[in-house]
Design a protein around this motif. Structure first.
Motif, PDB file in Angstrom:
ATOM      1  N   ASN A 153       0.846  -1.191   0.000  1.00 30.19           N
ATOM      2  CA  ASN A 153       0.000   0.000   0.000  1.00 30.19           C
ATOM      3  C   ASN A 153       0.885   1.245   0.000  1.00 30.19           C
ATOM      4  O   ASN A 153       0.990   1.941   1.000  1.00 30.19           O
ATOM      5  N   PRO A 154       1.541   1.586  -1.122  1.00 28.50           N
ATOM      6  CA  PRO A 154       2.479   2.718  -1.141  1.00 28.50           C
ATOM      7  C   PRO A 154       1.767   4.062  -0.995  1.00 28.50           C
ATOM      8  O   PRO A 154       0.576   4.207  -1.283  1.00 28.50           O
ATOM      9  N   GLY A 155       2.530   5.073  -0.566  1.00 25.58           N
ATOM     10  CA  GLY A 155       1.995   6.416  -0.378  1.00 25.58           C
ATOM     11  C   GLY A 155       2.082   7.261  -1.631  1.00 25.58           C
ATOM     12  O   GLY A 155       2.499   6.818  -2.698  1.00 25.58           O
ATOM     13  N   ALA A 156       1.700   8.563  -1.490  1.00 26.16           N
ATOM     14  CA  ALA A 156       1.598   9.466  -2.641  1.00 26.16           C
ATOM     15  C   ALA A 156       2.945   9.808  -3.244  1.00 26.16           C
ATOM     16  O   ALA A 156       3.013  10.221  -4.403  1.00 26.16           O
ATOM     17  N   GLN A 157       4.043   9.653  -2.491  1.00 24.68           N
ATOM     18  CA  GLN A 157       5.354   9.975  -3.039  1.00 24.68           C
ATOM     19  C   GLN A 157       5.808   8.971  -4.085  1.00 24.68           C
ATOM     20  O   GLN A 157       6.743   9.226  -4.842  1.00 24.68           O
ATOM     21  N   PHE A 158       5.146   7.800  -4.135  1.00 23.88           N
ATOM     22  CA  PHE A 158       5.459   6.786  -5.135  1.00 23.88           C
ATOM     23  C   PHE A 158       4.515   6.937  -6.328  1.00 23.88           C
ATOM     24  O   PHE A 158       3.394   7.428  -6.196  1.00 23.88           O
ATOM     25  N   ASP A 159       4.981   6.484  -7.494  1.00 24.02           N
ATOM     26  CA  ASP A 159       4.124   6.500  -8.673  1.00 24.02           C
ATOM     27  C   ASP A 159       2.863   5.697  -8.415  1.00 24.02           C
ATOM     28  O   ASP A 159       2.890   4.665  -7.744  1.00 24.02           O
ATOM     29  N   ALA A 160       1.761   6.171  -8.980  1.00 27.12           N
ATOM     30  CA  ALA A 160       0.467   5.529  -8.738  1.00 27.12           C
ATOM     31  C   ALA A 160       0.329   4.209  -9.482  1.00 27.12           C
ATOM     32  O   ALA A 160      -0.596   3.450  -9.220  1.00 27.12           O
ATOM     33  N   SER A 161       1.232   3.923 -10.408  1.00 25.92           N
ATOM     34  CA  SER A 161       1.142   2.697 -11.196  1.00 25.92           C
ATOM     35  C   SER A 161       1.422   1.477 -10.328  1.00 25.92           C
ATOM     36  O   SER A 161       2.256   1.515  -9.426  1.00 25.92           O
ATOM     37  N   GLY A 162       0.730   0.388 -10.632  1.00 31.15           N
ATOM     38  CA  GLY A 162       0.916  -0.859  -9.895  1.00 31.15           C
ATOM     39  C   GLY A 162      -0.286  -1.144  -9.024  1.00 31.15           C
ATOM     40  O   GLY A 162      -0.298  -0.783  -7.845  1.00 31.15           O
ATOM     41  N   SER A 163      -1.305  -1.796  -9.585  1.00 34.23           N
ATOM     42  CA  SER A 163      -2.539  -2.021  -8.834  1.00 34.23           C
ATOM     43  C   SER A 163      -2.347  -2.984  -7.679  1.00 34.23           C
ATOM     44  O   SER A 163      -3.109  -2.971  -6.717  1.00 34.23           O
ATOM     45  N   GLY A 164      -1.310  -3.825  -7.737  1.00 33.40           N
ATOM     46  CA  GLY A 164      -1.070  -4.775  -6.656  1.00 33.40           C
ATOM     47  C   GLY A 164      -0.033  -4.324  -5.657  1.00 33.40           C
ATOM     48  O   GLY A 164       0.334  -5.082  -4.763  1.00 33.40           O
ATOM     49  N   GLY A 165       0.473  -3.085  -5.789  1.00 29.19           N
ATOM     50  CA  GLY A 165       1.523  -2.591  -4.912  1.00 29.19           C
ATOM     51  C   GLY A 165       2.853  -2.547  -5.645  1.00 29.19           C
ATOM     52  O   GLY A 165       2.919  -2.564  -6.878  1.00 29.19           O
ATOM     53  N   ILE A 166       3.942  -2.498  -4.874  1.00 29.11           N
ATOM     54  CA  ILE A 166       5.284  -2.339  -5.440  1.00 29.11           C
ATOM     55  C   ILE A 166       6.229  -3.342  -4.792  1.00 29.11           C
ATOM     56  O   ILE A 166       6.213  -3.524  -3.569  1.00 29.11           O
ATOM     57  N   VAL A 167       7.050  -3.982  -5.610  1.00 29.51           N
ATOM     58  CA  VAL A 167       8.175  -4.789  -5.142  1.00 29.51           C
ATOM     59  C   VAL A 167       9.443  -4.126  -5.664  1.00 29.51           C
ATOM     60  O   VAL A 167       9.613  -3.976  -6.872  1.00 29.51           O
ATOM     61  N   ASN A 168      10.314  -3.712  -4.752  1.00 30.08           N
ATOM     62  CA  ASN A 168      11.525  -2.971  -5.104  1.00 30.08           C
ATOM     63  C   ASN A 168      12.750  -3.822  -4.776  1.00 30.08           C
ATOM     64  O   ASN A 168      12.989  -4.160  -3.616  1.00 30.08           O
ATOM     65  N   ILE A 169      13.526  -4.187  -5.802  1.00 30.27           N
ATOM     66  CA  ILE A 169      14.740  -4.978  -5.629  1.00 30.27           C
ATOM     67  C   ILE A 169      15.918  -4.025  -5.498  1.00 30.27           C
ATOM     68  O   ILE A 169      16.212  -3.257  -6.410  1.00 30.27           O
ATOM     69  N   ILE A 170      16.594  -4.065  -4.335  1.00 27.49           N
ATOM     70  CA  ILE A 170      17.721  -3.166  -4.073  1.00 27.49           C
ATOM     71  C   ILE A 170      19.020  -3.898  -4.395  1.00 27.49           C
ATOM     72  O   ILE A 170      19.339  -4.932  -3.802  1.00 27.49           O
ATOM     73  N   ILE A 171      19.772  -3.355  -5.357  1.00 22.66           N
ATOM     74  CA  ILE A 171      21.054  -3.919  -5.742  1.00 22.66           C
ATOM     75  C   ILE A 171      22.148  -3.351  -4.829  1.00 22.66           C
ATOM     76  O   ILE A 171      22.108  -2.198  -4.435  1.00 22.66           O
ATOM     77  N   LYS A 172      23.112  -4.193  -4.481  1.00 25.13           N
ATOM     78  CA  LYS A 172      24.211  -3.745  -3.630  1.00 25.13           C
ATOM     79  C   LYS A 172      24.941  -2.583  -4.266  1.00 25.13           C
ATOM     80  O   LYS A 172      25.160  -2.556  -5.483  1.00 25.13           O
ATOM     81  N   LYS A 173      25.326  -1.638  -3.415  1.00 28.24           N
ATOM     82  CA  LYS A 173      26.134  -0.516  -3.866  1.00 28.24           C
ATOM     83  C   LYS A 173      27.295  -0.358  -2.902  1.00 28.24           C
ATOM     84  O   LYS A 173      27.116   0.047  -1.768  1.00 28.24           O
ATOM     85  N   ASN A 174      28.496  -0.722  -3.353  1.00 25.76           N
ATOM     86  CA  ASN A 174      29.671  -0.670  -2.491  1.00 25.76           C
ATOM     87  C   ASN A 174      30.084   0.771  -2.261  1.00 25.76           C
ATOM     88  O   ASN A 174      30.525   1.450  -3.185  1.00 25.76           O
ATOM     89  N   LEU A 175      29.940   1.257  -1.038  1.00 30.42           N
ATOM     90  CA  LEU A 175      30.392   2.590  -0.670  1.00 30.42           C
ATOM     91  C   LEU A 175      31.283   2.458   0.558  1.00 30.42           C
ATOM     92  O   LEU A 175      30.822   2.555   1.693  1.00 30.42           O
ATOM     93  N   LEU A 176      32.574   2.214   0.353  1.00 31.77           N
ATOM     94  CA  LEU A 176      33.510   1.978   1.436  1.00 31.77           C
ATOM     95  C   LEU A 176      34.689   2.926   1.301  1.00 31.77           C
ATOM     96  O   LEU A 176      35.091   3.288   0.193  1.00 31.77           O
ATOM     97  N   ILE A 177      35.232   3.349   2.431  1.00 30.77           N
ATOM     98  CA  ILE A 177      36.356   4.279   2.422  1.00 30.77           C
ATOM     99  C   ILE A 177      37.563   3.612   1.771  1.00 30.77           C
ATOM    100  O   ILE A 177      37.890   2.460   2.049  1.00 30.77           O
ATOM    101  N   GLY A 178      38.251   4.349   0.877  1.00 31.93           N
ATOM    102  CA  GLY A 178      39.410   3.810   0.186  1.00 31.93           C
ATOM    103  C   GLY A 178      38.994   2.864  -0.925  1.00 31.93           C
ATOM    104  O   GLY A 178      37.911   2.971  -1.500  1.00 31.93           O
ATOM    105  N   PHE A 179      39.884   1.936  -1.245  1.00 31.21           N
ATOM    106  CA  PHE A 179      39.623   0.974  -2.308  1.00 31.21           C
ATOM    107  C   PHE A 179      39.173  -0.344  -1.690  1.00 31.21           C
ATOM    108  O   PHE A 179      39.875  -0.916  -0.858  1.00 31.21           O
ATOM    109  N   ASN A 180      38.002  -0.832  -2.097  1.00 28.01           N
ATOM    110  CA  ASN A 180      37.445  -2.051  -1.540  1.00 28.01           C
ATOM    111  C   ASN A 180      36.704  -2.821  -2.620  1.00 28.01           C
ATOM    112  O   ASN A 180      36.459  -2.303  -3.719  1.00 28.01           O
TER     113      ASN A 180
END
Length: 807
Positions: A210-237
């Motif tokens: 049941n998403p709120g108004a800040q999300f697009d209204a599309s998707g009559s069954g709701g939203i499934v959001n797949i979050i991909i890893k994003k490496n944010l580490l100090i220095g080189f990792n």
């Protein structure tokens, strides 16, 4: 429906406020990534001498509450390993003010501890927050060797068909996003993308019924959001991963992620490859009836399929820190893959008496390949006040896919009769899609407990399909003008929203309104036909939460959403599955509108129960029919009527023993479709029960095992009824190389329960099918990470958020 919602809302607001008489202190603990911190120490100190007077720990969702605190002046101290201690401002409890809400508290990373301490804490696999359910994949055994499509089928309340149709709690039309961006694909294309996305690249899956108004209204069954890893580490990792295993044939995957961060910039990139050799088989029956004579004839079909999935997914980005208040970033996502298949099949046409008329032997070869590229530029400006910020995104998305299809059929007649001439069909099925999207989001804190959000979004979509078929005539292939088609579709959407978040006493409120104007134009160039449509939609949402005492929470919510027809669904071309069945689009489809209401209860932030009701008008679902030739059938999307969904879901975070933790999900729902047909209105309804159990067993010395079980009973969706099926998977993991590496072995669908049986029935045509996928396989995987000091990630939700799943 609205009366029911108002009654439920009034009941929630009128609950006794006896908790206000308690001397309570509430709050919620977050890290720098805005993720909940469970099991942190919360102490209440007397202000006069800093002596500890009361203590509690945060629960699995990061919430804490203390009751029975006497009148006086206090400080709140919060401690958690790897983070700096937090001290609150002075708190004074009096007879007039015996309740104090600290709000959301964010802990800062302690860089000194991170140099010397190995933090081994782990979030639970399933977490429940106010507005969503989160499945934390990253540390699970199932994070290696699966695909995103297989992981979605393990997520609570989510079911995915082999054709990429996603349902949430029995509601179809669920929008799928990746890092807050739409996937811009049709069902089959989305299925291929999810098959090609290695689970090792996924951090978590967010499920919003049941998403709120800040999300697009599309998707009559709701939203499934797949979050991909994003490496944010100090220095080189970075990190590397690989897996190898087999089902009916070999499969393997490999990937890596690298990042470099300094005070001025952050660069990151990742790559994952997935290679699977798959084998499956299916059986189907197509039955044709007459109202007066009963069964006229039938086609029995058996099909074998061998496929070779090859996919490459990559991601690269850079963020520039332009001082303390401004950040400028650039991002590119890409997915390239191919999915060639070979499908020998046999089809037997029988008359009403069961006598064979002919047998058709068909060899189908499909050569499918695709390319998806997303380019994003983003900007963030932070004003002087904490939480006061402006975000802007611009996206360009390019999608290209093509399928070369070859169908060769020869016919055998019974009793050695003269054979029918062989037939052949050759198809060139391309798709070119261009999407331009931009959005601006503005957030203004009104007080410590109130925030106003507003934003605008615009998108421009152009998709083109120039489908060409040739048929075999007199041993030569000639163009088939009756089935070839050139279609161009254009769509513009302008959207604006405003959203208010506020809290008082033990209440929280979120109220929003979104407006979306849609303008579409479809051109069927082959027949010189034009289809135009424009409409304005208003999409309100309202959510109210009340915490009482230290353990209980009630919440109620309402939202209005829309399901626009998929771009391919509007295209009236034909795509043949075999010589006797094809799929075609429908340019006259109308958008479906859904009104959703929820009433939920939470206990100790570990147990949640939710009652829900959803009503959808102009619901879009597939219909089946038969051509006048008597043997060729088709499927076509239609606005079939209305849909009602009643449901009860229960989520529990369990700890049977100290070494056995888990998350259990139970969902019971009733689907009821009122279907408009040529002979009047019919009802198709049914009750469904689904169970999802995720369990982790810590064995000590770096060893742990996991057991995942899913079951769903018979389910009704439109004119389709799906029989029960189950999936049971298990795995074992060992930490190696001083905790920086892990070795895992898992077996998916141990008992081969993922066998899908369906029945589609509409008027005089009935389809029966059974599909046995290559779902049982074992995988051995290894992953290794290097680098230590974690910093907060900036996972972006860009301007392209509701379009891709429709292509």
């Amino acid at each position: 429906m609205m009366k029911t919602y108002i009654v439920a809302l009034l009941c929630t607001l009128s609950i006794s406020i006896t908790a206000m008489a308690q001397k309570n202190i509430y709050g919620k603990l977050l890290d720098e990534k805005a993720q909940q911190i469970p099991f942190a120490s919360v102490s209440v100190l007397r202000a006069v001498d800093s002596v500890k007077a009361y203590a509690v720990m945060t629960d699995t969702a990061g919430n804490f509450a203390l009751s029975g605190v006497k009148h006086g002046k206090y400080l709140v101290k919060i401690s958690y390993i790897g983070y700096e201690d937090y001290y609150s401002p002075l708190i004074e409890l009096t007879a007039l003010k015996s309740l104090h809400h600290l709000g959301a508290i964010r802990l800062n990373t302690d860089s000194r501890l991170l140099n010397t301490v190995n933090i081994s804490g782990q979030r639970p696999l399933i977490e429940q927050t106010i507005d969503k359910t989160v499945m934390n994949i990253e540390k699970s055994i199932f994070a290696e060797g699966n695909t995103a499509l297989e992981l979605l089928n393990k997520a609570p309340g989510v079911t995915v068909t082999e054709n990429g149709e996603v349902s949430l709690k029995g509601r179809s039309g669920t929008a799928v996003m990746i890092n807050g961006k739409p996937t811009y694909l049709s069902g089959d294309q989305l299925a291929n993308l999810l098959r090609g996305t290695n689970s090792a690249s996924i951090s978590r899956i967010e499920i919003m019924a049941n998403p709120g108004a800040q999300f697009d209204a599309s998707g009559s069954g709701g939203i499934v959001n797949i979050i991909i890893k994003k490496n944010l580490l100090i220095g080189f990792n970075g990190s590397i991963n690989g897996n190898i295993g087999a089902g009916k044939d070999i499969r393997h995957g490999e990937g890596f992620a690298l990042s470099y961060q300094s005070a001025l910039l952050n660069t990151y990139g990742s790559y994952n490859a997935n290679n699977q050799n798959l084998e499956s088989n299916s059986k189907a029956s197509r039955l044709f009836y007459d109202d007066s004579r009963g069964l006229l004839q039938s086609i029995q079909q058996e099909n074998q399929e061998k496929a070779k999935l090859r996919s490459h997914n990559f991601r690269v980005g850079i963020d520039f820190n332009l001082g303390e208040k401004n950040t400028l970033g650039f991002l590119m996502n890409g997915a390239i893959g191919k999915y060639p298949t070979q499908q020998p099949s046999s089809s037997i046409l029988r008359n009403a008496n069961g006598e064979t008329i002919w047998t058709a032997l068909t060899q189908t070869n499909n050569q499918e390949n695709w390319k998806d590229l997303l380019y994003n530029a983003n900007y963030v400006h932070k004003f002087n006040k904490d939480g006061h910020e402006l975000k802007a995104d611009v996206d360009y998305v390019y999608h290209y896919s093509k399928m070369n299809q070859q169908l060769d059929t020869r016919y055998l007649l019974p009793d050695g009769g003269a054979n029918r001439p062989s037939s052949g069909r050759r198809g060139n099925i391309p798709s070119n899609d261009d999407v331009y999207a931009a959005k601006i989001d503005y957030s203004l804190p009104l007080s410590k407990k109130s925030k106003l959000e507003a934003g605008w979004k615009g998108s421009n979509v152009r998709t083109e399909n120039n489908l060409q078929y040739d048929t075999l005539q007199n041993n030569s292939y000639l163009p088939d003008a009756s089935t070839s088609n050139h279609f161009v579709y254009k769509e513009q959407i302008q959207a604006a929203y405003i959203n208010l978040n506020t809290a008082w006493s033990e209440y929280q409120l979120q109220a929003g309104l979104r407006a979306e104007y849609t303008n579409t134009k479809g051109e069927q160039l082959t027949s010189n036909m034009v289809f135009k449509k424009d409409y304005l939609g208003l999409f309100p949402s309202l959510f109210i939460t009340r915490n009482f005492q230290e353990k209980h929470q009630l919440k109620t919510g309402y939202s209005r959403r829309i399901k626009r027809p998929g771009y391919w669904d509007l295209n009236p071309f034909r795509v043949y599955d075999d010589p006797f069945a094809f799929y075609e689009g429908n340019p006259h489809l109308k958008p479906a509108i859904v009104n959703a209401v929820e009433l939920g209860y939470g206990y100790q932030s570990r147990y949640f129960a939710t009652l829900s009701y959803n009503h959808t008008g102009n619901v879009i679902a597939e219909q089946v029919g038969r051509l006048n030739d008597g043997t060729t059938t088709f499927q076509r999307p239609e606005n079939i009527g209305s849909f009602d969904n009643f449901g009860l879901s229960i989520t529990a975070s369990t700890q049977i023993f100290k070494w056995w933790t888990g998350s259990q999900f139970l969902n019971v729902y009733h689907n009821r479709y009122k279907i408009n047909g040529n002979t009047g209105r019919t009802i198709n309804s049914g009750n469904t029960l689904s169970l999802n159990s995720q369990n982790t067993f810590n064995l000590g010395k770096g060893w742990k095992t996991e057991l995942s079980a899913f079951f769903i009973s018979e389910e009704v969706s439109g004119i389709t009824t799906t029989r029960p099926y189950s999936i049971i998977s298990s795995g074992i993991q060992k930490e190696v190389l001083k905790g920086k590496g892990s070795l895992k072995f898992m077996v998916n669908d141990i008992f081969e329960g993922y066998r899908i049986k369906r029945k589609m029935a509409y008027e005089s045509v009935v389809f029966l099918s059974r599909h046995n996928s290559d779902s049982r396989y074992g995988l051995l995987s290894f992953s290794y990470r290097f680098g230590a000091k974690a910093t907060p990630s900036n996972e972006r939700s860009t301007s392209s958020e509701d379009l891709k799943e429709r292509m």
